[in-house]
Design an enzyme around this catalytic site. Structure first.
Site, short mmCIF file in Angstrom:
data_model
loop_
_atom_site.label_atom_id
_atom_site.label_comp_id
_atom_site.label_asym_id
_atom_site.label_seq_id
_atom_site.Cartn_x
_atom_site.Cartn_y
_atom_site.Cartn_z
N GLU A 189 21.07 27.07 -47.44
CA GLU A 189 20.33 28.31 -47.65
C GLU A 189 21.19 29.34 -48.39
OE1 GLU A 189 18.24 30.49 -44.21
OE2 GLU A 189 20.24 31.38 -44.33
N ASP A 204 13.80 23.64 -47.67
CA ASP A 204 13.52 24.97 -48.22
C ASP A 204 14.66 25.46 -49.09
OD1 ASP A 204 15.24 25.39 -45.95
OD2 ASP A 204 14.66 27.50 -45.95
#
Length: 994
Positions: free
Chosen positions: A86, A265
């Site tokens: 991330e 993600d």
């Protein structure tokens, strides 16, 4: 939505704060930021400078972004100086907008290089294989089934194979596209400073080490996890078992192995960032192709964990997939892959994930990877089609999950309870998958945090803007995106405040003007009190009910049975940044669609501006941050990390785990073992500079009986890297989409073009450079002497030019300038190229023929098969003949030459390894094949018969043949092959050297 929450005094106050900061030097602005055209651009560049200032402490000695500047922290990473995929993806986003605002794209490329080096576990050019046995993977048997369980205490899970895995349909396609199947995705968690002490087993030159934590079901929080190395040779953990036996069990002792897990993600966000780089002027195909490759492999994150058919397990009897029928076309929580270490490590495995969370979907990445206008369609044959289906499916997913208020509910699973259990009667479904309020983890519930809303729906806002700006305002995809973002903004803004503080009760529920808790519903009347300089956004969302089963998109459909209860006002600056970007893209999208802001779009733009102005006062010189209470930090001292009975081992910090201070486990949770605490496992945390103050607070404030902080919970101020980037990019995007769309604050001449490149060909020089956002045209200038004087050769509107007015053998020097109606930029840096005639292959009566049956171009050896044909009328002594096979060594090691078979006798053939200097495209070595007198002569019209060769490195590390000059996997039968040149008595008589 009420706009009364935006108070004029706040705007006046923040204008004074900005004026003070810009006129008194409160914030230092370097030379590159001195001409910032707006408050938002100035603030973006100041935040950028703070993030990149070594004194701020955001980056390690290896240039890796830490999760946080501070170290005493436990959330997703359980130590602040870890990093996540991330954080890397946010770094890409930061450098994209820096490139846009400054014209300097080199920082983006450096960030991607660092990502490839430290968190994508591939051989990035250093010769180290970090997926050393992936070539042994069998796509017809991807992995062995093991059930997931409700409590960590029920682990390890038996590798039972109860459900046979389906077939992996991507492996062959990816090998064909890239020459190997080494996964080009980030592993999600890295111990940046080797704080755990496990070290980097496969690449010991790196301090940063691959590690993992969560492995034991939906209830395993960060406080219940056991950190462990991702490259496990059983040096640590239980003797003879390593850490593997905490998670799975089998008939024999677990083998030494490597294993990585991707968070979908993050990789999707990196692709999303590269899409915007391309849109905003970046055009280096090398790095854009890397983003395409990442998107190609990211498709594994769409597949069910064991490749079971989607929807087949509703009755508890899953069916193995065959082809794309195990593809959810949604981004699931992860994909994972691994294999063996050591002498018996000739195996590998791969899994997807069965659980899809709304917070992980990325419609911008799906658009970029599927639409020609997105510009990032990957190389594999079906990748673009897959991502096109995923784009529509994700948009349907959001519409299915949107509550009656506008918030987005959790997600869906293809494996109920993680074990393909039958769905309870009445369960809502989406393409056969079961509704799941909190997919993946329950401590705390995964979809309660408002950040999951802001992160995810901000991407919907981006797509809405992208489609509207492109003129696509009638497609179903556009209508689905518009419905979701419009309703979501209308809901969320009712609970967002600048200059006011919402009134809540002791449980965090917003109160109305009558003092009643607000339990969902439209247009709530939230009571507030004046609070100049403060901002407040929701912290959590609670859920009731479920959506209707999905039958298709309807613009008027709603989910009356799904309710979102918004609560717990927060000052989370990272979530604030994402929320502001959602407002900004939505506002810009309404203007792109209709020519001016809608009423709601205008309100969103004003709210974004008010929040940005308010947030700036929270900049402490290192970043924008607020003080937060951490009541959960009592769990540092709680015995709750489960170890099975009899399991003892060593941790990387030198301690024995679980240690001697354990307590018996709770039988009601299904296990038979003991509990240890965070500090029992990671004793080095007690050396942290902030530890003593936390300990003192715990001893003086925490009531162990009531489990309450009676004198207040501990407070911390954190500078999370992703949070700071979210705020920085919020300023940058507001400037780009709102300020600049309303006309430039101060028209200016464009910046100089950056990163020019010149490639010579035969009577041509191909030029390219990065786009300049404000340029209308470019002037290409040329000289025959470095430094000029230059003469204009062309004026073009694109960032490329092919100069065909050149002569072979002459070196030409080029610069490029950019122009618009205001003026002309300085010249770009100079580049040069020397066009040369392209040599043709030598063709004669002696011919080299080639074939290969090597279908694993990424393994530890290469195996060319050669044959020499004599079409002349004279015999040729083979002792006069030499052949050259050109390749890349992929990690310079000593090599071994083997003859598996030769009609002329293997003992009559020798091989010598020659290193090229300089290297050439497709080769840094060649192996020269020669013959002794015993090989005899080759008669007219005869051929030598097969010569089967094999080359390996002494340490058996892998090659990557896909880019080798002399390798051609398509030649499976003998064919003339000019890329294996032949010499007779030192003269080239056949073929072409690279």
């Amino acid at each position: 939505m009420k706009l009364s929450l935006i108070k004029k005094p706040v705007s006046v106050m923040m204008a004074l704060v900005l004026l003070l900061s810009l006129t008194t030097g409160l914030f230092t602005i370097g030379p590159s930021t001195a001409k910032a055209a707006s408050a938002e651009e100035t603030r973006f560049l100041q935040l950028y400078a703070q993030l990149k200032d070594p004194a701020s402490g955001y980056f390690s000695a290896e240039g890796i972004p830490y999760h946080s500047v501070e170290t005493l922290m436990s959330e997703a990473p359980d130590y602040g100086h870890m990093t996540t995929s991330e954080a890397y993806s946010y770094w890409m986003w930061l450098e994209v907008l820096y490139g846009y605002h400054t014209g300097d794209w080199s920082k983006l490329e450096s960030a991607w290089d660092n990502m490839e080096k430290y968190i994508i576990p591939i051989n990035e050019g250093d010769g180290v294989q970090e997926q050393p046995t992936m070539s042994y993977y069998n796509p017809n048997s991807p992995a062995t089934y093991a059930a997931e369980y409700a409590q960590p205490d029920q682990y390890p899970s038996q590798l039972s194979g109860k459900y046979a895995a389906g077939k992996d349909p991507l492996d062959a396609e990816l090998k064909a596209s890239y020459g190997n199947n080494q996964t080009y995705l980030m592993h999600w968690l890295v111990d940046v400073d080797n704080w755990y002490g496990f070290g980097n087993l496969l690449n010991p030159n790196h301090t940063a080490a691959y590690v993992n934590t969560f492995q034991r079901g939906e209830q395993e929080s960060v406080w219940e996890a056991v950190p462990h190395p991702s490259q496990d040779d059983k040096t640590f953990g239980k003797t003879g078992e390593g850490f593997m036996s905490l998670f799975t069990k089998e008939g024999n002792a677990p083998a030494a192995q490597w294993r990585y897990t991707n968070a979908t993600d993050a990789d999707a966000r990196a692709v999303q960032a590269m899409y915007w780089a391309k849109e905003l002027g970046y055009n280096n195909s090398v790095y854009l192709n890397k983003a395409k490759k990442m998107g190609d492999f990211l498709r594994y994150g769409m597949y069910d964990k064991y490749f079971q058919q989607v929807g087949s397990a509703a009755d508890g009897t899953p069916q193995a997939g065959n082809g794309k029928d195990s593809n959810q076309y949604l981004l699931a929580w992860y994909t994972a892959w691994g294999g063996g270490l050591g002498g018996s490590g000739n195996w590998a495995w791969r899994i997807g994930a069965s659980h899809a969370h709304q917070g992980y979907q990325n419609v911008v990445a799906a658009y970029a990877l599927s639409n020609p206008d997105g510009g990032l369609i990957p190389a594999s044959a079906t990748a673009g089609e897959d991502w096109g289906k995923s784009l529509k499916r994700q948009l349907e997913f959001y519409n299915w999950l949107q509550s009656n208020e506008g918030a987005i509910a959790g997600g869906a699973t293809n494996s109920y309870n993680g074990s393909y259990a039958a769905y309870p009667a009445g369960t809502s479904t989406f393409y056969g998958m079961a509704f799941d309020e909190a997919p993946v983890y329950h401590d705390p519930p995964s979809n309660n945090w408002f950040g999951m809303q802001a992160w995810s729906v901000e991407r919907i806002a981006e797509l809405y803007y992208i489609l509207a700006a492109s003129g696509d305002t009638s497609s179903e995809n556009f209508q689905m995106a518009k419905k979701v973002i419009q309703k979501w903004v209308d809901w969320s803004a009712d609970y967002v405040f600048a200059g006011e503080r919402p009134v809540t009760d002791a449980n965090g529920y917003y109160l109305d003007s009558q003092g009643n808790p607000i339990i969902g519903g439209d247009n709530p009347d939230v009571a507030t009190v004046p609070a100049p300089g403060e901002f407040w956004i929701p912290g959590n969302v609670e859920w009731q009910g479920q959506p209707n089963s999905w039958t298709g998109f309807s613009p008027s459909a709603s989910n009356a049975g799904l309710k979102a209860i918004t609560k717990s006002p927060s000052q989370d600056t990272g979530v604030l940044g994402s929320y502001i970007k959602a407002l900004t893209f939505f506002a810009a999208g309404t203007k792109a669609e209709l020519g001016s802001y809608t009423s709601l779009g205008g309100q969103a733009q004003e709210l974004a501006k008010a929040l940005l102005d308010t947030a700036w006062a929270y900049n402490d010189g290192i970043g924008i941050t607020t003080t937060e209470q951490r009541g959960d930090y009592a769990r540092y001292f709680t015995k709750e990390v489960y170890f099975p009975s009899g399991w003892n081992g060593t941790f990387g910090q030198g301690n024995t785990i679980p240690g001697s201070a354990t307590v018996p486990s709770d039988p009601a949770k299904g296990g038979n073992g003991v509990y240890a605490s965070y500090t029992d496992i990671r004793p080095n945390i007690t050396n942290d500079p902030a530890w003593q103050s936390l300990l003192d607070k715990y001893n003086t404030s925490y009531n162990k009986t009531t489990k309450q902080w009676e004198n207040g919970a501990p407070e911390f101020t954190y500078h999370r890297f992703w949070s700071q980037v979210d705020m920085a990019t919020a300023y940058a995007e507001y400037d780009r989409l709102i300020n600049k769309s309303n006309g430039p604050v101060e028209p200016a001449a464009p910046k100089a073009p950056s990163k020019p490149a010149a490639t010579a060909g035969d009577k041509v020089v191909n030029l390219s450079w990065n786009n300049v956002a404000t340029a209308d045209s470019y002037t290409v200038k040329r000289a025959t002497v470095s430094g000029g004087p230059y003469s204009t050769v062309a004026s073009v509107t694109q960032a490329t030019y092919n100069d065909v007015s050149v002569v072979n053998g002459t070196t030409y020097y080029y610069v490029v300038s950019a122009s618009n109606t205001v003026g002309t930029s300085p010249d770009s840096p100079e580049v040069s190229a020397k066009p040369v005639a392209v040599p043709g292959p030598v063709e004669g009566d002696l011919i080299v023929q080639y074939r290969t049956n090597d279908t694993s171009p990424g393994d530890s050896q290469f195996r060319p098969q050669l044959r020499i044909v004599n079409n002349s009328d004279k015999a040729v002594a083979l002792s006069d003949v030499k052949l050259r096979y050109y390749y890349t060594i992929d990690g310079d090691k000593s090599q071994q030459f083997n003859v598996d078979y030769a009609a002329v006798g293997g003992g009559n053939i020798q091989g010598s390894f020659i290193k090229l200097n300089p290297v050439v495209t497709g080769a840094d070595y060649y192996v020269e094949i020669s013959f002794s007198a015993g090989a005899g002569s080759l008669a007219p019209g005869a051929h030598s018969g097969e010569i089967q060769l094999r080359v390996n490195k002494a340490d058996w590390s892998n090659y990557n043949e896909a880019d080798d000059y002399s390798y051609d996997p398509a030649k499976t039968s003998f064919s003339d092959w000019e890329r294996v040149p032949m010499f007779v008595k030192g003269n080239l008589v056949w073929g072409l050297q690279p």
